[in-house]
Structures are given as C-alpha cells and as structure tokens.
Design a protein around this motif. Sequence first.
Motif, mmCIF file in Angstrom:
data_model
loop_
_atom_site.group_PDB
_atom_site.id
_atom_site.type_symbol
_atom_site.label_atom_id
_atom_site.label_comp_id
_atom_site.label_asym_id
_atom_site.label_seq_id
_atom_site.Cartn_x
_atom_site.Cartn_y
_atom_site.Cartn_z
ATOM 1 N N ARG A 48 49.671 25.752 37.481
ATOM 2 C CA ARG A 48 50.284 27.209 37.625
ATOM 3 C C ARG A 48 49.770 27.833 38.849
ATOM 4 O O ARG A 48 48.987 27.418 39.566
ATOM 5 N N PRO B 222 44.804 32.226 39.859
ATOM 6 C CA PRO B 222 43.607 31.734 39.605
ATOM 7 C C PRO B 222 43.218 32.336 38.067
ATOM 8 O O PRO B 222 42.405 31.857 37.422
ATOM 9 N N ASP B 223 43.346 33.643 37.795
ATOM 10 C CA ASP B 223 42.917 34.252 36.985
ATOM 11 C C ASP B 223 44.452 34.872 36.057
ATOM 12 O O ASP B 223 44.529 35.888 36.287
ATOM 13 N N ARG C 251 44.751 38.608 31.181
ATOM 14 C CA ARG C 251 44.096 38.211 29.847
ATOM 15 C C ARG C 251 44.989 38.022 28.799
ATOM 16 O O ARG C 251 45.770 38.948 28.792
ATOM 17 N N ARG D 84 47.605 29.901 29.337
ATOM 18 C CA ARG D 84 47.870 29.031 30.491
ATOM 19 C C ARG D 84 49.491 28.890 30.623
ATOM 20 O O ARG D 84 49.858 28.718 29.593
ATOM 21 N N ASP E 229 45.262 34.597 45.292
ATOM 22 C CA ASP E 229 44.844 35.856 44.631
ATOM 23 C C ASP E 229 46.355 36.772 44.790
ATOM 24 O O ASP E 229 46.788 37.387 43.750
ATOM 25 N N TRP F 102 44.327 50.637 38.360
ATOM 26 C CA TRP F 102 42.882 49.966 38.852
ATOM 27 C C TRP F 102 41.842 50.865 38.330
ATOM 28 O O TRP F 102 42.227 52.083 37.994
ATOM 29 N N ASP G 109 33.854 48.293 32.107
ATOM 30 C CA ASP G 109 34.688 47.374 31.091
ATOM 31 C C ASP G 109 36.230 47.086 31.733
ATOM 32 O O ASP G 109 37.225 47.394 30.866
ATOM 33 N N SER G 110 36.437 46.569 33.073
ATOM 34 C CA SER G 110 37.627 46.526 33.659
ATOM 35 C C SER G 110 38.504 45.576 32.571
ATOM 36 O O SER G 110 39.651 45.781 32.566
ATOM 37 N N PRO H 102 42.785 44.151 40.333
ATOM 38 C CA PRO H 102 41.502 44.184 40.259
ATOM 39 C C PRO H 102 40.931 45.024 41.549
ATOM 40 O O PRO H 102 39.701 45.451 41.712
#
Lengths: 472, 472
Positions: free
Chosen positions: B175, B178-179, B182, B186, B289, B425, B430-431, B448
């Motif tokens: 994929r 990287p992150d 949430r 996957r 990123d 942003w 607690d982002s 981010p």
Amino acid sequence: MDVAQHLKLFFDPGSLAFIGASRKTAKDDGDTNPVETMLADGYKGKVYPVNPNASEIMGLKSYRSILDVPGGIDMAVISLPRERLCQAVTECIQKRVKAIIIYSMGLDDGDDAEGKHIQAEAIRLAREGGARVVGPNTFGVINAFNGLNTYWAPMYTEKKIPMGAVCQSGIFSYRSWPDPPRGWGRMVGKVLDLGNLGDIDYADALEYYETDPDTKLIFLHMERVRNGRRFFEVARRVARKKPILVLKVGRSEEAARVVASHTGALGGKDEVYDGAFRQCGIIRVRDVDELADLTRAFLFLPPLKGNGVGIIGHVGGIRGMGTDAFKAAGLNIAPLSRDTLERMGKLFPSWIRPFNPLDTWPAGIIHGYQQSTEQLVDLMLADPTVSGLLFVVWTVPPDEFKAWDATDIARRAAARFPDKPICTWGYGPDSAGWQAILEKTPGLLWFPTPERVARALAALHQRWRFLQETDE
Amino acid sequence: MDVAQHLKLFFDPGSLAFIGASRKTAKDDGDTNPVETMLADGYKGKVYPVNPNASEIMGLKSYRSILDVPGGIDMAVISLPRERLCQAVTECIQKRVKAIIIYSMGLDDGDDAEGKHIQAEAIRLAREGGARVVGPNTFGVINAFNGLNTYWAPMYTEKKIPMGAVCQSGIFSYRSWPDPPRGWGRMVGKVLDLGNLGDIDYADALEYYETDPDTKLIFLHMERVRNGRRFFEVARRVARKKPILVLKVGRSEEAARVVASHTGALGGKDEVYDGAFRQCGIIRVRDVDELADLTRAFLFLPPLKGNGVGIIGHVGGIRGMGTDAFKAAGLNIAPLSRDTLERMGKLFPSWIRPFNPLDTWPAGIIHGYQQSTEQLVDLMLADPTVSGLLFVVWTVPPDEFKAWDATDIARRAAARFPDKPICTWGYGPDSAGWQAILEKTPGLLWFPTPERVARALAALHQRWRFLQETDE
C-alpha cells in the motif's frame, strides 16, 4: 533577585492568586476556567481566587482584592480586561508579589495606541516594584513535575518528559508532537508561554532551563526575539549543555508581517536568524513533524559522530530513495572499507558486488534472510566509515508472519553498537505494529519515512559537530 | 493484440503457471512462496505450479514443464536462476502464453555482461513469440479486485482502494501510505512492479490504467523511464482523465548512480524530469508522507479552484505558522473582501481588526466560542477570495471536554461548502481522537501538520490549473 530566581517562582510558587477568576466552570460554559484547571491537575500550593463578585470559586474562598488575601503570595495571574490591568499590577506590588502572569489581550497585540500604552505602563509598574512579568497575552506556565498549570484546560498528561518549552502561542502548550510514539501516551514537561514578550524573554527562559534538573532538551517556538545579542550569547552557552530546537516562524515576509500583529513587534530577516541559530548550536525544525522526530532523536539516540551512514534492507528500492534522503539532509552514504566489502561479497551471488546502500535480498536467497541480514547489519555497523544506520524492514503483521524476525536483528544490533544511532523505517501493511515493537528497544527509533530518518540523524550530527567545534 | 490487451491479461488472467514454484511454505522456511500467496488471497483463476522435482505443491498438482499443463495458459511467472530463464521463455512461447512475469535477478540489475545478455535474449524470444514481459527482477502484479497476487506474501488487505500503482520496487507493493487514516485499515488497489523495465514500461501501464474502471488515481514510483518521449505524451493525455502522482527517485546525482545499478540503466537529469512532469500535469511527491497526503486529498477532496486559502482557529500562533506553510507551498493567504472583513469586525472587540489568518479567540471571549467560530468559518468560506480552508482545532480529548464542539462546526462547513476543500489540523493531546471523528465527514480531511495541509491543497490547485490550461 535575578531573573532565574524569578523564573523559579513562576515554575514553582508556594502560593498564587488568580485575579479575575471566573465563577463558571468548563462544564457549564463554552469557556474554560484556569482555577478549575489548577485544581484538576493536582497542584499542591495555595490557590487564592480574586473576584469581588464571588465569595467562593471552585470550592475555594474568593477575595475582593489580592490585598485581602492573608499571608504572602508568590505569583499572581491577572485575567482582566485591559482597562483594569494597571490597577491590578499596582495591588500585586503592594502585596510584594514577585512573579506576575498577565493573560490580558488587546495590548501590544491589539491595533490601537491605547493598548500599547497600557502594556508599557503595566510592565513599568511591575519592574519598579521588583516583580517580573510573563506576558501579556499569555496563558503562563505549565510544570508537569508539580502539577502547576495556569493554562485554560487540564494537561491531560500521562507521562512527564524532560523537555522545557518556551513559546509564543497556546499551540505548544500541551505537548510538542503531533503523533506520540505509540504507547507513550500524552506527555508534557515544562512550558513557558511568553506572549507579547513584555518583560521576560527567550534568553531568560534559557537561563532557567540551563540549570533546571527536570530539563534535558529545550524547545523554542519563536515568532521574534527582543534582545537578539543577549539571546544568542546565552543560547550559545546553553546549547553546549542541552540540545536546543527552534521552530522560528516568519520564514516568508508575509508571515513576518502577520507575526508582528500577533505579538506586537517586527521579527527581522529570516536568513539572519538562520545563520545565527546555526552558529550558536541551535537546531532549527521546519514543522511539528520534525519537532517530534528531533525531540525523540535527542532524548533516545546516541550522537551521530561522523557524517557517513549505512542503509540496509532486503529491498532494492531503498537504495535510490535512501540516497536521495540522506544527500538532501547533508549526510553521506558511507563508502565502506575494502575489508567490509570483501566480507559482504562472500555472502552474495557472483553476479553482484555489494555496496552501501545494501539490498540484502540476493544474499538472503542463498543463506536465508534471517542469518544473512544479521551478518550484514553487523558488518555494516562495525565498519569505521559508518556512524549510524537506517535499517529498513518489511512490515508484515508481526502476528501473522513468523518466517523471520527483523526485530530480533535490530535489537541485537542496538545492543552490540550502543554508540551508533540506529533508525528503522518500514514499508508494508503494519508499520504501527512494528513501531510499537521496535521502539521498546533502547537505542532504536522508528520513523515514518526515510527522509525523516535522514533529517533526525543530520540534526544529531549537527549538534555533535557544534560540540566538537566549540570545545575549549 | 496491443499492449493494453496484454496488460488486461496480466491483471486478470484466467489461468497462470508458476515456473519454478517452491515446495517450501512461508511457515516452515525463512523464505516465502508466491503460490501459497495466490491461494491465500483467494484468486479464482487456475493456478498451475511447474517444478520437475515435485508432484504436488500447496495441494495443487505440479507439472514437470509448462508444456505438460493441459489446456491453455494466459500468464506465466518465471522464478528460476538466470541460467534457465531463456529455456523457460521458449517453452512459454510454445505454449502460446501471452503474458510473462520474470522474477529472475542478476540480469540488467547484475554486475556482469552475461546477465545483460541473458535479459536481452529472453525479451527477444518473448516478443518474437507474441508475448509481453513484466520485469525481469520484479514481483509482478497485485490486483485487490480479483485476489490476484504474484508477490511473495499475502496482501493482508482489508479494503480495496481505486489506486493504480506502477513501481520499480517491492517497497510499493502493498500500500502507499505509511500511516493510513485511522479506521481505514490495510488497503491495496492495483500494483504493477516493472523491475528492470525489460519490456513493458511506464507508458504502457498508464494506458492500461487510463481506461481501467477500478482506477481513479495513478501512482508512479519511478527510478527511470525508458522511452521518455512516448511516456510524457501518454502521461499528458492520461493526466487529463485521472490524477497522476510520481515519486521520482534519483534527485541527487549519487542516487541516480545507485539507481542505475538497481535496475540497469541511467536515469537522466533530475531537473529535466521535474519540468517535464509539471508540463504534463504529473504531480511530484517528495516522500511517502506526501504520497499518503496527496492520495487522500485527490480521492476525498474537491478541487482547489483558486490559489487563495483561508486559515482559521482560536489560537494566534497559527497565523505565522500557517502563513509560512502556505507561502512555501505557493498558495496565497486570501485577502478577504471588505464586506467579509466588516461583518467579521462586528464580532470582535474594538481593539482588534480581524484579518486572514483569523484568530477567533477575541471574538469567542465576547460571543462564546461555539457560536462565534461557526459564524466566522461561515463568513470566511463564503468569501469569493477563499477557495479552500485550513480549520485549526484544539484537540482536547473529545470524551473529556464537552464545552464546545469543533467537529460540529467543521461538519456543517463541509456540508454548506461542498465545492471548497476543507482541511483540519489540531494541536493538543488527542489528535488521533479528533482525526478519527473528523474524517468520517465527506469533504473533510485531517493532516498531521499545517505544512502538509498546504502541500496537499497546492497539489489540488496544480491539477486544477493543469486541467484549465489544457482544456480545448
């Protein structure tokens, strides 16, 4: 009483008065209440609300004036409209308060002459009375080590970190990274919001953190600095003792103008700052991602003593990407010694000559991935041209794929070479799982991209060079 | 049969033979087994292992030679040492196979003349026999939409995404971010690993994705391109239909040399690529990123039609940081019309003149944070100089702090202004919690850092301008 002693009062007052304390609580109003915050965060000193219209606030007796409070007061927080500011400062001085935090807005940060006049007068009154001022246009101080928090909301902290922050915005009030490493939770150390820089400035804050045993790393969010000469003199001295990171705002001319309107004065040419930071060993970060990365690097990795790094992984694609990343960060791809290359060559098929960045895959086909990668990582870290390592892993879900264990390789490497920083990056479906596992190991950090590894290692090296060059 | 028809076979063969299939499984060996992978990912076509030393592999009958397999075969995957490659290709041609994936290494990617000779011969044999080749030195193809996966491990996918990737490395196999946001889990779409570019090239892959209904966004990881002229012609046409992102490796000269040794030929000057990409509407990303950010922006946000953006939040610090970020990305801070500024002014105290970037705090003190922020966001988005917005929130834990609800403000704004991209942003403890909440809203994305918001919006605008300028 010098300014460092004043700052000890700001960070650890035995008693404090809150002038202009609100009766509302965060629960029943769109606003928040710093008295509530202070109590919630478990501060052990005495807290005196001052509000002529209330007899009790948050369960504490409220006073008409600070002059009515029995006993001495170390610190006062003034949260009043600007018209009533000077009178409140005068009463603080009568009460022999030595540390004053001014929340009030509409002063140097406002658009009229009246505000600027009030600020100057309030500061004059305070200084002449022997007090020092943080602000105006600030939320004051956070100290996670004793629960002091004059901000407008609780710290929500789960862990203390040895970072001393100085800022000109509430953005940096609570913690300094956008995504804490998983498992670290919410963290705060110490924070000093300087607001309009009416009195206490960056140099003063640096002198406090210089000798503060709770602080191992200093972070500055800076829109402008007042007395540049003194700041850079102090910074150069402090930077030899503790790493200093700075997020200096106002890179663009437009931002410099905007900043002037936020906290009241012009900033100065960005290139001048850039050169001056570098000369005194301050490391500039570009954004909050980089702030997070460098904070972690300085707290958890050993220094990068040379500018040559190794890159290793079982994927050819890391060669180009990794080289681009490290060259852009000003580091070199370590050439490796003839001896190392010969030893590595014995693990590879005849049709390939290994070099750095190293793709271990062809060796893995012959000797097995676990064993060959372990040997190659070891050979690379033992090479004298290699001062630090990027170890690239394929992040299959750790609980779904047991064929070989890169965490074990990384852990052994960190234990064998504690003097060389080892960073990991991974591609694949479960980076989060691997980060959590790898970061339990001392001397190992995980980063989201190879570029962020490169910039973190470059910062470690920048500091190392500064310490060497200024060693007397 | 044109190359797009061949590529349809590569992505959706009815039957495939795996020449050189291993008897080992990922469970009992440090190695992995692509036959096992194909079965695990639920591919529905026929799979024929070919291995003269086995009668059965992973429960499937194994054949001595591809010529022994009954019936026709659409695609062959050759995983043999280079010495046996040409014989295997010859047999594929005899079997009338039209799509051949070559895993074998040590060809153009190796360091001897023998490897280059074998590659040229294998490709010649295939082409003369009417087949096309992906590779050598590749893992082939992934298609999450039908479970086809010739890579060496399962997709571990939980969700399909409409992204078609073309790469020269296993790094981009699974994929592309990287992150993942949430809750997304996957994700894989389609992937074509071109390896040494022995035959099929980037232009061919672009032509396949151009008309592929599963693909809405194209990503290229590129170390080099073979026929530059054709590539850029095709790209310019395809970019008008679907956004194309590229991570072009070899920015540094050193990396360009390294890349040459990875997949076999020199890459060319980086600045030449840079200009050419821009001219044909390809958007270059700097790292993984940015790849993640831009992928999300193009899949989930509307275009940024002008170059003026608004910045709003209840914190003064965002003014300088936000302005720096957007100016660096080549966007402008929207001036706002006189009418908007007048309406905003009525919500602020007399000592402050509102402007963009807008700190809503002083208005919140007077009118309450919820109501004033809602009105100010609305006024800003309605302004004709504002084409997109950065909305900054303070990320107190959503379940611990109920005083006011920025998510509600953001949601309403996204619903009222669906044609303007809105990015959020936040700073605070607690982002993660806020990202999860905010990203459930169509037209809203979380990033981010402010800098990453700025680059994502700038990419949206770059594509918008390209479409306007090339509109005939």
